[in-house]
Design a protein around this motif. Structure first.
Motif, PDB file in Angstrom:
ATOM      1  N   THR A 117       2.529 -23.932   1.412  1.00 45.49           N
ATOM      2  CA  THR A 117       1.527 -22.951   0.989  1.00 45.49           C
ATOM      3  C   THR A 117       0.660 -22.523   2.163  1.00 45.49           C
ATOM      4  O   THR A 117       0.373 -21.337   2.348  1.00 45.49           O
ATOM      5  N   MET A 118       0.252 -23.484   2.976  1.00 47.21           N
ATOM      6  CA  MET A 118      -0.590 -23.184   4.130  1.00 47.21           C
ATOM      7  C   MET A 118       0.122 -22.261   5.108  1.00 47.21           C
ATOM      8  O   MET A 118      -0.445 -21.276   5.588  1.00 47.21           O
ATOM      9  N   PHE A 119       1.394 -22.557   5.411  1.00 42.89           N
ATOM     10  CA  PHE A 119       2.133 -21.731   6.366  1.00 42.89           C
ATOM     11  C   PHE A 119       2.405 -20.330   5.800  1.00 42.89           C
ATOM     12  O   PHE A 119       2.419 -19.347   6.552  1.00 42.89           O
ATOM     13  N   THR A 120       2.637 -20.226   4.505  1.00 39.02           N
ATOM     14  CA  THR A 120       2.841 -18.912   3.892  1.00 39.02           C
ATOM     15  C   THR A 120       1.571 -18.075   3.995  1.00 39.02           C
ATOM     16  O   THR A 120       1.619 -16.885   4.343  1.00 39.02           O
ATOM     17  N   PHE A 121       0.427 -18.688   3.693  1.00 37.63           N
ATOM     18  CA  PHE A 121      -0.841 -17.972   3.831  1.00 37.63           C
ATOM     19  C   PHE A 121      -1.089 -17.592   5.284  1.00 37.63           C
ATOM     20  O   PHE A 121      -1.548 -16.477   5.574  1.00 37.63           O
ATOM     21  N   LEU A 122      -0.788 -18.504   6.213  1.00 37.55           N
ATOM     22  CA  LEU A 122      -0.987 -18.212   7.633  1.00 37.55           C
ATOM     23  C   LEU A 122      -0.109 -17.048   8.079  1.00 37.55           C
ATOM     24  O   LEU A 122      -0.554 -16.178   8.842  1.00 37.55           O
ATOM     25  N   ALA A 123       1.138 -17.006   7.597  1.00 32.71           N
ATOM     26  CA  ALA A 123       2.031 -15.902   7.948  1.00 32.71           C
ATOM     27  C   ALA A 123       1.507 -14.572   7.405  1.00 32.71           C
ATOM     28  O   ALA A 123       1.538 -13.549   8.107  1.00 32.71           O
ATOM     29  N   LEU A 124       1.016 -14.568   6.176  1.00 32.29           N
ATOM     30  CA  LEU A 124       0.475 -13.346   5.590  1.00 32.29           C
ATOM     31  C   LEU A 124      -0.802 -12.898   6.308  1.00 32.29           C
ATOM     32  O   LEU A 124      -0.991 -11.710   6.583  1.00 32.29           O
ATOM     33  N   TRP A 125      -1.655 -13.835   6.614  1.00 34.29           N
ATOM     34  CA  TRP A 125      -2.933 -13.522   7.254  1.00 34.29           C
ATOM     35  C   TRP A 125      -2.722 -12.997   8.671  1.00 34.29           C
ATOM     36  O   TRP A 125      -3.265 -11.957   9.054  1.00 34.29           O
ATOM     37  N   THR A 126      -1.912 -13.717   9.466  1.00 37.43           N
ATOM     38  CA  THR A 126      -1.659 -13.261  10.836  1.00 37.43           C
ATOM     39  C   THR A 126      -0.860 -11.956  10.839  1.00 37.43           C
ATOM     40  O   THR A 126      -1.031 -11.126  11.728  1.00 37.43           O
ATOM     41  N   GLY A 127      -0.005 -11.776   9.836  1.00 35.30           N
ATOM     42  CA  GLY A 127       0.717 -10.514   9.735  1.00 35.30           C
ATOM     43  C   GLY A 127      -0.216  -9.339   9.505  1.00 35.30           C
ATOM     44  O   GLY A 127      -0.025  -8.252  10.067  1.00 35.30           O
ATOM     45  N   SER A 128      -1.236  -9.547   8.682  1.00 31.79           N
ATOM     46  CA  SER A 128      -2.223  -8.492   8.452  1.00 31.79           C
ATOM     47  C   SER A 128      -3.021  -8.184   9.717  1.00 31.79           C
ATOM     48  O   SER A 128      -3.278  -7.019  10.044  1.00 31.79           O
ATOM     49  N   LEU A 129      -3.401  -9.247  10.440  1.00 31.62           N
ATOM     50  CA  LEU A 129      -4.143  -9.057  11.685  1.00 31.62           C
ATOM     51  C   LEU A 129      -3.300  -8.322  12.721  1.00 31.62           C
ATOM     52  O   LEU A 129      -3.832  -7.535  13.523  1.00 31.62           O
ATOM     53  N   TRP A 130      -2.009  -8.583  12.708  1.00 31.05           N
ATOM     54  CA  TRP A 130      -1.102  -7.910  13.631  1.00 31.05           C
ATOM     55  C   TRP A 130      -0.814  -6.483  13.171  1.00 31.05           C
ATOM     56  O   TRP A 130      -0.680  -5.560  13.969  1.00 31.05           O
ATOM     57  N   GLY A 131      -0.735  -6.288  11.870  1.00 32.25           N
ATOM     58  CA  GLY A 131      -0.365  -4.987  11.329  1.00 32.25           C
ATOM     59  C   GLY A 131      -1.426  -3.914  11.540  1.00 32.25           C
ATOM     60  O   GLY A 131      -1.094  -2.739  11.736  1.00 32.25           O
ATOM     61  N   LYS A 132      -2.692  -4.301  11.504  1.00 29.01           N
ATOM     62  CA  LYS A 132      -3.762  -3.305  11.619  1.00 29.01           C
ATOM     63  C   LYS A 132      -3.724  -2.546  12.947  1.00 29.01           C
ATOM     64  O   LYS A 132      -3.698  -1.302  12.961  1.00 29.01           O
ATOM     65  N   PRO A 133      -3.711  -3.230  14.113  1.00 31.15           N
ATOM     66  CA  PRO A 133      -3.665  -2.467  15.368  1.00 31.15           C
ATOM     67  C   PRO A 133      -2.292  -1.885  15.670  1.00 31.15           C
ATOM     68  O   PRO A 133      -2.187  -0.912  16.429  1.00 31.15           O
ATOM     69  N   THR A 134      -1.238  -2.458  15.085  1.00 31.32           N
ATOM     70  CA  THR A 134       0.110  -2.009  15.408  1.00 31.32           C
ATOM     71  C   THR A 134       0.575  -0.862  14.535  1.00 31.32           C
ATOM     72  O   THR A 134       1.119   0.139  15.020  1.00 31.32           O
ATOM     73  N   TRP A 135       0.369  -1.001  13.214  1.00 30.09           N
ATOM     74  CA  TRP A 135       0.839   0.017  12.274  1.00 30.09           C
ATOM     75  C   TRP A 135      -0.293   0.759  11.559  1.00 30.09           C
ATOM     76  O   TRP A 135      -0.053   1.629  10.736  1.00 30.09           O
ATOM     77  N   GLY A 136      -1.526   0.367  11.863  1.00 30.22           N
ATOM     78  CA  GLY A 136      -2.664   1.084  11.315  1.00 30.22           C
ATOM     79  C   GLY A 136      -3.049   0.703   9.902  1.00 30.22           C
ATOM     80  O   GLY A 136      -3.818   1.415   9.258  1.00 30.22           O
ATOM     81  N   THR A 137      -2.557  -0.421   9.406  1.00 37.18           N
ATOM     82  CA  THR A 137      -2.899  -0.839   8.039  1.00 37.18           C
ATOM     83  C   THR A 137      -2.840  -2.357   7.943  1.00 37.18           C
ATOM     84  O   THR A 137      -2.064  -3.020   8.649  1.00 37.18           O
ATOM     85  N   TRP A 138      -3.683  -2.894   7.073  1.00 35.41           N
ATOM     86  CA  TRP A 138      -3.679  -4.336   6.845  1.00 35.41           C
ATOM     87  C   TRP A 138      -2.521  -4.756   5.952  1.00 35.41           C
ATOM     88  O   TRP A 138      -1.991  -5.850   6.091  1.00 35.41           O
ATOM     89  N   TRP A 139      -2.158  -3.888   5.021  1.00 29.62           N
ATOM     90  CA  TRP A 139      -1.177  -4.298   4.006  1.00 29.62           C
ATOM     91  C   TRP A 139      -0.470  -3.079   3.438  1.00 29.62           C
ATOM     92  O   TRP A 139      -1.080  -2.021   3.252  1.00 29.62           O
ATOM     93  N   VAL A 140       0.813  -3.217   3.180  1.00 28.62           N
ATOM     94  CA  VAL A 140       1.579  -2.214   2.434  1.00 28.62           C
ATOM     95  C   VAL A 140       2.485  -2.969   1.463  1.00 28.62           C
ATOM     96  O   VAL A 140       2.896  -4.106   1.733  1.00 28.62           O
ATOM     97  N   TRP A 141       2.789  -2.329   0.351  1.00 27.57           N
ATOM     98  CA  TRP A 141       3.624  -2.986  -0.658  1.00 27.57           C
ATOM     99  C   TRP A 141       5.105  -2.706  -0.369  1.00 27.57           C
ATOM    100  O   TRP A 141       5.817  -2.149  -1.195  1.00 27.57           O
TER     101      TRP A 141
END
Length: 262
Positions: A117-141
């Motif tokens: 659970t911890m690693f899944t949350f970490l992957a989602l959280w770091t993915g959002s942090l990476w996605g904002k400057p790279t793709w311009g959004t925190w989250w997409v469905w």
């Protein structure tokens, strides 16, 4: 605090016996072994984490497209790998416990779930942090992110289902069924970027093709993955010892262990 001591001689595996490894399926025998392995795996995890982060943040070159923001992959990618691997391991032990009625297998499944659970949350959280400057959004469905969110819910559901049932055997069986059903989500996560048009980029590492990244980047990610492996083993062993003591508290060997430490 209870520390490890050797179980009664009659419970210890006999050296040279054909079935000596099966003796470790006994919680009484596995408990002291886990206690001996935990500090080694924690030490290995700490060492590999320091090496991996140093390579990732100080040696690996700056990416020509994403700049230094890409460096979050040294946490994001290994965490994503581990979240899927741990789920498969959790489902494996849960099903083994269900089919063969082995207590320790079900305990291992329960011990792995919080780390997954911890690693899944970490992957989602770091993915959002990476996605904002790279793709311009925190989250997409899209398929990858949505299937990963489902993985988080599967972990939480597994933990919640086991906690909701007072009877340990019923909780183990119910958790095993849920874990087995959730396995279908793992290939969906892995192949989602190939099956559907997603915002998430494809994998830079493939079993069938050469890596598309600089060697230092690859080594940094692999070392961090090994660090997360070592941590996961140490955390699971620590947690399973607590579960063993809780579930086996009425057994003679636990009473004897507690008396020796009191």
């Amino acid at each position: 605090m209870v520390t490890e001591t050797s179980p009664s001689p009659k419970l210890a595996p006999t050296v040279g016996s054909r079935n000596r490894w099966f003796a470790y399926a006994s919680p009484a025998v596995f408990y002291p072994l886990a206690g001996k392995l935990i500090p080694w795996f924690f030490a290995l995890a700490a060492l590999l984490t320091c090496v991996g982060l140093y390579i990732g943040f100080f040696i690996a070159p700056t990416d020509f497209q994403q700049g230094d923001s890409y460096r979050i992959i040294f946490l994001h990618v290994p965490a994503a790998w581990m979240s899927m691997v741990i789920y498969l391991a959790m489902a494996f032990w849960a099903v083994i416990g269900l089919v063969f009625n082995t207590r320790l297998s079900s305990m291992m499944a329960s011990a792995l779930a919080p780390t997954g659970t911890m690693f899944t949350f970490l992957a989602l959280w770091t993915g959002s942090l990476w996605g904002k400057p790279t793709w311009g959004t925190w989250w997409v469905w899209d398929a990858r992110l949505t299937s990963y969110l489902i993985l988080l819910f599967l972990y939480i559901g597994f933990i919640s289902l086991q906690a909701a049932l007072d009877d340990a055997r019923r909780a183990d069986k119910a958790g095993a069924v849920l874990a087995l059903v959730g396995v279908v989500n793992i290939p969906i996560i892995y192949f989602s970027v190939q099956w559907w048009n997603t915002l998430h980029q494809g994998s830079s590492i493939s079993f069938t093709a050469a890596p598309t990244m600089v060697a230092t980047m690859l080594w940094g990610m692999l070392i961090m993955a090994l660090a997360f492996w070592a941590y996961s083993i140490a955390a699971a062993l620590t947690r399973v010892r607590c579960i063993i003591l809780e579930r086996e508290k009425r057994s003679d060997w636990v009473r004897e262990l507690v008396e020796k430490q009191s």
